[in-house]
Design an enzyme around this catalytic site. Structure first.
Site, PDB file in Angstrom:
ATOM      1  N   TYR A 245       2.937  -0.396  -0.937  1.00  0.00           N
ATOM      2  CA  TYR A 245       4.224  -0.234  -1.603  1.00  0.00           C
ATOM      3  C   TYR A 245       4.208   0.711  -2.797  1.00  0.00           C
ATOM      4  O   TYR A 245       5.262   1.000  -3.360  1.00  0.00           O
ATOM      5  CB  TYR A 245       4.749  -1.609  -2.048  1.00  0.00           C
ATOM      6  CG  TYR A 245       4.933  -2.561  -0.894  1.00  0.00           C
ATOM      7  CD1 TYR A 245       5.988  -2.399   0.003  1.00  0.00           C
ATOM      8  CD2 TYR A 245       4.052  -3.610  -0.678  1.00  0.00           C
ATOM      9  CE1 TYR A 245       6.155  -3.264   1.072  1.00  0.00           C
ATOM     10  CE2 TYR A 245       4.208  -4.483   0.386  1.00  0.00           C
ATOM     11  CZ  TYR A 245       5.261  -4.299   1.258  1.00  0.00           C
ATOM     12  OH  TYR A 245       5.424  -5.150   2.314  1.00  0.00           O
TER      13      TYR A 245
ATOM     14  N   HIS B   6      13.583  -9.680   9.269  1.00  0.00           N
ATOM     15  CA  HIS B   6      13.146 -10.173  10.563  1.00  0.00           C
ATOM     16  C   HIS B   6      13.608 -11.595  10.855  1.00  0.00           C
ATOM     17  O   HIS B   6      13.333 -12.111  11.939  1.00  0.00           O
ATOM     18  CB  HIS B   6      11.610 -10.124  10.632  1.00  0.00           C
ATOM     19  CG  HIS B   6      11.042  -8.953   9.899  1.00  0.00           C
ATOM     20  ND1 HIS B   6      11.206  -7.656  10.333  1.00  0.00           N
ATOM     21  CD2 HIS B   6      10.362  -8.871   8.732  1.00  0.00           C
ATOM     22  CE1 HIS B   6      10.621  -6.836   9.467  1.00  0.00           C
ATOM     23  NE2 HIS B   6      10.111  -7.549   8.486  1.00  0.00           N
TER      24      HIS B   6
ATOM     25  N   HIS C 280      13.612   0.305   3.767  1.00  0.00           N
ATOM     26  CA  HIS C 280      12.283  -0.313   3.704  1.00  0.00           C
ATOM     27  C   HIS C 280      11.318   0.672   3.073  1.00  0.00           C
ATOM     28  O   HIS C 280      11.282   1.845   3.468  1.00  0.00           O
ATOM     29  CB  HIS C 280      11.790  -0.707   5.095  1.00  0.00           C
ATOM     30  CG  HIS C 280      12.693  -1.680   5.765  1.00  0.00           C
ATOM     31  ND1 HIS C 280      12.692  -3.020   5.451  1.00  0.00           N
ATOM     32  CD2 HIS C 280      13.668  -1.506   6.695  1.00  0.00           C
ATOM     33  CE1 HIS C 280      13.612  -3.627   6.172  1.00  0.00           C
ATOM     34  NE2 HIS C 280      14.224  -2.733   6.931  1.00  0.00           N
ATOM     35  N   VAL C 281      10.543   0.216   2.109  1.00  0.00           N
ATOM     36  CA  VAL C 281       9.571   1.070   1.425  1.00  0.00           C
ATOM     37  C   VAL C 281       8.471   1.486   2.396  1.00  0.00           C
ATOM     38  O   VAL C 281       8.096   2.654   2.472  1.00  0.00           O
ATOM     39  CB  VAL C 281       8.980   0.341   0.192  1.00  0.00           C
ATOM     40  CG1 VAL C 281       7.866   1.153  -0.445  1.00  0.00           C
ATOM     41  CG2 VAL C 281      10.085   0.047  -0.831  1.00  0.00           C
TER      42      VAL C 281
ATOM     43  N   ARG D 114       7.173  -7.362  12.562  1.00  0.00           N
ATOM     44  CA  ARG D 114       8.002  -6.632  11.591  1.00  0.00           C
ATOM     45  C   ARG D 114       8.882  -5.574  12.260  1.00  0.00           C
ATOM     46  O   ARG D 114       9.697  -4.945  11.605  1.00  0.00           O
ATOM     47  CB  ARG D 114       7.125  -5.949  10.546  1.00  0.00           C
ATOM     48  CG  ARG D 114       6.408  -6.892   9.615  1.00  0.00           C
ATOM     49  CD  ARG D 114       5.737  -6.112   8.496  1.00  0.00           C
ATOM     50  NE  ARG D 114       4.814  -6.907   7.739  1.00  0.00           N
ATOM     51  CZ  ARG D 114       5.137  -7.608   6.646  1.00  0.00           C
ATOM     52  NH1 ARG D 114       6.371  -7.605   6.196  1.00  0.00           N
ATOM     53  NH2 ARG D 114       4.213  -8.299   6.006  1.00  0.00           N
TER      54      ARG D 114
END
Length: 155
Positions: A24, A81, A101-102, A112
């Site tokens: 991240y 999810h 989403h990063v 995922r």
């Protein structure tokens, strides 16, 4: 009055900068929110941010946005999810949203790969790191500007 954007971050995103920095990055959520507000302001828009680790709180915040915001950017985190409740809340307020989403969720664990939001999102930003927030805010603001000119816009 300028356009209004709601930036929502889901569970564990309060730990940006410290949680799994190899996935991240090192930028904190506070930095992301501040940078996002500055980008929005440069386009004459106002951005409010909200983060919660609790599904119900996210649902409540989305519902409170009805009639008060022009666009939503949401990083649902792990709720991507699992959360039909957040999906239903987004659909109930009739506000276009960007899913963000990063990390590249499609390059991670198979569980995922499924999103409860992607089929309803105006756009999806995946795997650009925290730079994805800049892309999302710029996109929403440019689309506001295009709509004001009468052009067809995605959001």
């Amino acid at each position: 009055m300028g356009k209004s954007i709601l930036l929502i971050n889901g569970p564990n995103l309060n730990l940006l900068g410290t949680r799994e920095p190899h996935v991240y990055g090192h930028t904190t959520l506070s930095d992301v929110e501040s940078n996002s507000r500055e980008i929005a302001a440069s386009h004459g828009a106002v951005l409010e941010s909200f983060q919660s680790n609790h599904e119900g709180a996210i649902v409540d915040r989305i519902q409170a946005a009805r009639g008060k915001v022009d666009g939503i950017i949401i990083n649902p985190g792990a709720y991507t999810h699992t959360s039909v409740a957040i999906r239903d809340a987004l659909l109930s307020v009739d506000v276009p949203f960007i899913e963000l989403h990063v990390s590249n969720v499609h390059a991670r664990e198979p569980w995922r790969h499924h999103s409860y939001f992607s089929d309803k999102a105006a756009g999806i930003i995946v795997g650009l790191g925290v730079y994805g927030y800049k892309v999302a805010v710029e996109h929403v603001c440019v689309n506001f500007e295009e709509k004001e000119k009468g052009a067809k816009a995605a959001l």
